[in-house]
Design a protein around this motif. Structure first.
Motif, mmCIF file in Angstrom:
data_model
loop_
_atom_site.group_PDB
_atom_site.id
_atom_site.type_symbol
_atom_site.label_atom_id
_atom_site.label_comp_id
_atom_site.label_asym_id
_atom_site.label_seq_id
_atom_site.Cartn_x
_atom_site.Cartn_y
_atom_site.Cartn_z
ATOM 1 N N GLN A 261 7.274 -8.114 -7.865
ATOM 2 C CA GLN A 261 7.651 -9.117 -8.865
ATOM 3 C C GLN A 261 9.163 -9.280 -8.932
ATOM 4 N N GLU A 262 9.890 -8.163 -8.792
ATOM 5 C CA GLU A 262 11.350 -8.271 -8.837
ATOM 6 C C GLU A 262 11.870 -8.990 -7.599
ATOM 7 N N ALA A 263 11.229 -8.773 -6.460
ATOM 8 C CA ALA A 263 11.630 -9.506 -5.256
ATOM 9 C C ALA A 263 11.444 -11.011 -5.454
ATOM 10 N N LYS A 264 10.341 -11.396 -6.050
ATOM 11 C CA LYS A 264 10.105 -12.812 -6.331
ATOM 12 C C LYS A 264 11.155 -13.353 -7.294
ATOM 13 N N ALA A 265 11.452 -12.583 -8.335
ATOM 14 C CA ALA A 265 12.453 -13.010 -9.313
ATOM 15 C C ALA A 265 13.829 -13.134 -8.667
ATOM 16 N N ASP B 98 0.826 -1.210 0.000
ATOM 17 C CA ASP B 98 0.000 0.000 0.000
ATOM 18 C C ASP B 98 0.861 1.261 0.000
ATOM 19 N N ASP B 99 1.950 1.245 0.773
ATOM 20 C CA ASP B 99 2.841 2.413 0.791
ATOM 21 C C ASP B 99 3.499 2.617 -0.574
ATOM 22 N N LEU B 100 3.925 1.524 -1.201
ATOM 23 C CA LEU B 100 4.528 1.625 -2.526
ATOM 24 C C LEU B 100 3.524 2.121 -3.552
ATOM 25 N N ALA B 101 2.295 1.627 -3.452
ATOM 26 C CA ALA B 101 1.255 2.037 -4.398
ATOM 27 C C ALA B 101 0.932 3.523 -4.254
ATOM 28 N N LEU C 105 28.106 -1.729 -23.379
ATOM 29 C CA LEU C 105 28.938 -2.283 -24.440
ATOM 30 C C LEU C 105 28.107 -2.910 -25.548
ATOM 31 N N ASP C 106 26.932 -3.423 -25.178
ATOM 32 C CA ASP C 106 26.060 -4.111 -26.128
ATOM 33 C C ASP C 106 24.622 -3.933 -25.645
ATOM 34 N N GLU C 107 23.836 -3.128 -26.345
ATOM 35 C CA GLU C 107 22.485 -2.806 -25.898
ATOM 36 C C GLU C 107 21.615 -4.039 -25.719
ATOM 37 N N SER C 108 21.915 -5.123 -26.416
ATOM 38 C CA SER C 108 21.104 -6.337 -26.295
ATOM 39 C C SER C 108 21.258 -6.987 -24.916
ATOM 40 N N ALA C 109 22.289 -6.575 -24.158
ATOM 41 C CA ALA C 109 22.513 -7.138 -22.822
ATOM 42 C C ALA C 109 21.685 -6.441 -21.753
ATOM 43 N N PHE C 110 20.931 -5.430 -22.132
ATOM 44 C CA PHE C 110 20.201 -4.627 -21.143
ATOM 45 C C PHE C 110 19.114 -5.459 -20.465
ATOM 46 N N GLN C 111 19.148 -5.454 -19.128
ATOM 47 C CA GLN C 111 18.112 -6.097 -18.319
ATOM 48 C C GLN C 111 17.710 -5.106 -17.234
ATOM 49 N N ALA C 112 16.581 -4.476 -17.429
ATOM 50 C CA ALA C 112 16.165 -3.386 -16.554
ATOM 51 C C ALA C 112 15.802 -3.886 -15.160
ATOM 52 N N SER C 113 15.906 -2.979 -14.198
ATOM 53 C CA SER C 113 15.457 -3.227 -12.832
ATOM 54 C C SER C 113 14.530 -2.099 -12.420
ATOM 55 N N VAL C 114 13.493 -2.428 -11.685
ATOM 56 C CA VAL C 114 12.562 -1.405 -11.225
ATOM 57 C C VAL C 114 13.239 -0.456 -10.242
ATOM 58 N N PHE C 115 14.395 -0.853 -9.691
ATOM 59 C CA PHE C 115 15.090 -0.009 -8.730
ATOM 60 C C PHE C 115 15.970 1.044 -9.399
ATOM 61 N N GLN C 116 16.180 0.925 -10.695
ATOM 62 C CA GLN C 116 16.924 1.955 -11.416
ATOM 63 C C GLN C 116 16.110 3.235 -11.474
ATOM 64 N N GLY C 117 16.765 4.339 -11.191
ATOM 65 C CA GLY C 117 16.099 5.630 -11.310
ATOM 66 C C GLY C 117 15.294 6.051 -10.097
ATOM 67 N N ALA D 210 -0.020 1.629 -8.378
ATOM 68 C CA ALA D 210 -0.187 0.182 -8.181
ATOM 69 C C ALA D 210 0.663 -0.638 -9.141
ATOM 70 N N GLU D 211 0.781 -0.182 -10.385
ATOM 71 C CA GLU D 211 1.528 -0.965 -11.379
ATOM 72 C C GLU D 211 2.996 -1.106 -10.988
#
Length: 436
Positions: A98-102, A82-85, A390-402, A90-91
Motif C-alpha cells: 500500500q505504501e508503494a502505491k501511495a 509471499d516473502d514479506l508475509a 517539533l509538532d506531534e500533529s505532523a507525524f505521518q508514519a511509514s511502514v519502513f520505520q523500525g 500478511a497485514e
C-alpha cells in the motif's frame, strides 16, 4: 562505436549544477547530506514549514543516481508479497504494498501540483515473461494487486503483445497502469528549483567529514557536522547519500551494498521506428533477477536500456547491454550507441528500503534500484519525522520505520561478495530463458 559519451543521456536537457552559499552558516535547523531526490524530498517540506535548511552535496547537484536512472516510476519491492508475509505477516505485507502505491501516486501528484516540467508519462509498464511459469506467477500477482490494492494489472499471452511491443523474446507479460516514466534529470532540476524558492541553502563541492551528536544529555541535543568548508551545527541531520555514502558516515556505509547499474541510449531512430517497436510507448522490464529495463526516450526518438553491470570492463559491459537490446529488437543490430553511463544503487542486506535512526541521524536509504519513487518518498517521510519532533500533529508514519537495518561481520562497505551474488542470479536467470 566510437565517440560514445560517458555522460547520461538525460544531462543534455538538465546538466549538473553548482550552488554556493555566500556566507557559510554556523548553524541550521536541519542539515541534509546529499542533494538528490532524497535530499530535496526532505528539504522542500521542511523549508516550507519555516525551518532553516541546508543541503550539503559532495559533488554537483545532478551528478549522482537521481540523474543516472531510467526514469521509470516503478516503486518496486524486491521481496515478493509471499516473502514479506512470511517475515512480517500478511497485514504488514499489505501495508508495504500500500505504501508503494501511495508513493507512486504521490510522486505523480507532486509533479502535477508543482508544475514540474519533467516529461511525466502515465503510460503503464509491461514486464515481459520468458517462460510460461513466469506467466503463471504474474497471474497470481495480478489477481493480488487487483484485489488488495485496486491496481489494474493485466496478464497477456504472446498473441496480445504486439499491441505493446514488437518482439519474439517474450511468451507474454504483465501490464500495470500505475507505473509510468519521467525525465529524471529534469525532475531533480525542478525539485532543486522548488527548494531554492523555499529558501533552502545549497552548498555543492562540500564533503562531509564527520557527524557527531553533542549535548546528548540535554532535552535538545545538537549535531556538529564537520565539512571540507567548515563546521556547521544543526538541530537535526538527515543523511540522503544512499549508494554514494562514503567514509564520513561509517554506520550507514556498513549497512548498504552499492551496486553498479548502467544504461545505453541509441542514436535517434525516429518516432516512426520507435513506435513500430514499442506501439504502446510504455515503460518495459523483464521477469528476471538481472533483467533489462528499457523505454522510449521522452521525445520518442530513441530507445534507452539499462541493467546491472556484470563486467568491470566498460567495453564488455556495453556489449552486454547492446546484446540485451538486440535480443529484444533484432532490427537494431546495426544502430549506433550515443551514450553509455553508470551509477550506483544501494541494497540493504534484507533488500527492503529503510527509514532508520541511529545516534539521532535519520537515514532514508536502501532503495534497491527503485529510487525514482522511493528516494523522494522516504526523504519526505524523514522530513515528517523532524516536523513531528517539533509538532506531534505532523507525524505521518511509514511502514519502513523500525525495520531492522543490519550489517554483516567485517563488512565495511566494500562488496567483495558481489561477483558471486551476481553469478548466482545469472544462473537463476539462465533457467528462465530456456525454450518457452
Amino acid at each position: 562505436m566510437t565517440g560514445i559519451s560517458a555522460d547520461p543521456y538525460w544531462w543534455k536537457a538538465a546538466p549538473p549544477q553548482d550552488f554556493h552559499i555566500a556566507q557559510w552558516p554556523d548553524r541550521a535547523d536541519v542539515v541534509i547530506i546529499g542533494g538528490g531526490y532524497t535530499g530535496f524530498g526532505a528539504a522542500i517540506p521542511l523549508a516550507r514549514a519555516g525551518l532553516d535548511v541546508v543541503v550539503l552535496e559532495r559533488d554537483q547537484i545532478g551528478s549522482g543516481a537521481s540523474t543516472r536512472n531510467g526514469g521509470i516510476t516503478s516503486g518496486n519491492l524486491r521481496l515478493s508479497f509471499d516473502d514479506l508475509a512470511k517475515r512480517f505477516g500478511a497485514e504488514k505485507a499489505i501495508a508495504f504494498y500500500q505504501e508503494a502505491k501511495a508513493a507512486r501516486a504521490d510522486l505523480a501528484q507532486f509533479i502535477i501540483n508543482e508544475k514540474v516540467d519533467c516529461d511525466l508519462q502515465q503510460c503503464g509498464r509491461l514486464v515481459g515473461a520468458l517462460r510460461p511459469e513466469s506467466l503463471d506467477s504474474m497471474k497470481r500477482d495480478a489477481e493480488r494487486l487487483t484485489k488488495l490494492l485496486d491496481i489494474e494489472a493485466t496478464v497477456y499471452d504472446r498473441a496480445s503483445l504486439p499491441d505493446y511491443i514488437d518482439t519474439s523474446r517474450y511468451c507474454g507479460g504483465m501490464m500495470r497502469d500505475d507505473i509510468g516514466g519521467i525525465h529524471p534529470a529534469k525532475l531533480l532540476a525542478g525539485m532543486c528549483q522548488i527548494a531554492c524558492q523555499a529558501s533552502v541553502k545549497i552548498a555543492t563541492q562540500t564533503k562531509v567529514i564527520a557527524v557527531s551528536q553533542q549535548n546528548t544529555s540535554s532535552p535538545t541535543p545538537e549535531f556538529r557536522i564537520e565539512t571540507s568548508r567548515g563546521i556547521i551545527r544543526a538541530g537535526h541531520v538527515i543523511s540522503a547519500t544512499n549508494a554514494y555514502t562514503d567514509a564520513g558516515q561509517p554506520w550507514l556505509r556498513r549497512r548498504l551494498v552499492p551496486v553498479i547499474s548502467e544504461m545505453i541510449a541509441t542514436e535517434e531512430l525516429g518516432e516512426n521506428m520507435v513506435r513500430s517497436l514499442m506501439p504502446g510507448l510504455n515503460m518495459y522490464g523483464e521477469a528476471l533477477q538481472l533483467g533489462h529495463y528499457y523505454r522510449p526516450s521522452s521525445d520518442g526518438k530513441r530507445i534507452l536500456l539499462g541493467g546491472r553491470r556484470m563486467s568491470p570492463n566498460p567495453v564488455k559491459a556495453r556489449k552486454r547491454l547492446v546484446e540485451g537490446l538486440t535480443s529484444i529488437f533484432p532490427e537494431l543490430a546495426d544502430i549506433a550507441i550515443t551514450n553509455h553511463w553508470f551509477g550506483f544503487v544501494a541494497f540493504p542486506f534484507d533488500q527492503l528500503p529503510k527509514l532508520a535512526v541511529h545516534d539521532g541521524v535519520i537515514y532514508p536509504s536502501g532503495y534497491c534500484g527503485s529510487g525514482t519513487v522511493w528516494a523522494r518518498w522516504l526523504g519526505q517521510k524523514a522530513a515528517h519525522m523532524v516536523l513531528a519532533d517539533l509538532d506531534e500533529s505532523a507525524f505521518q508514519a511509514s511502514v519502513f520505520q523500525g525495520v531492522p537495518f543490519r550489517t554483516m561481520p567485517f563488512y565495511s562497505g566494500d562488496p567483495w561478495f558481489l561477483p558471486l551474488a551476481m553469478g548466482l542470479y545469472a544462473i537463476q536467470d539462465k533457467f528462465k530463458t530456456t525454450s518457452k
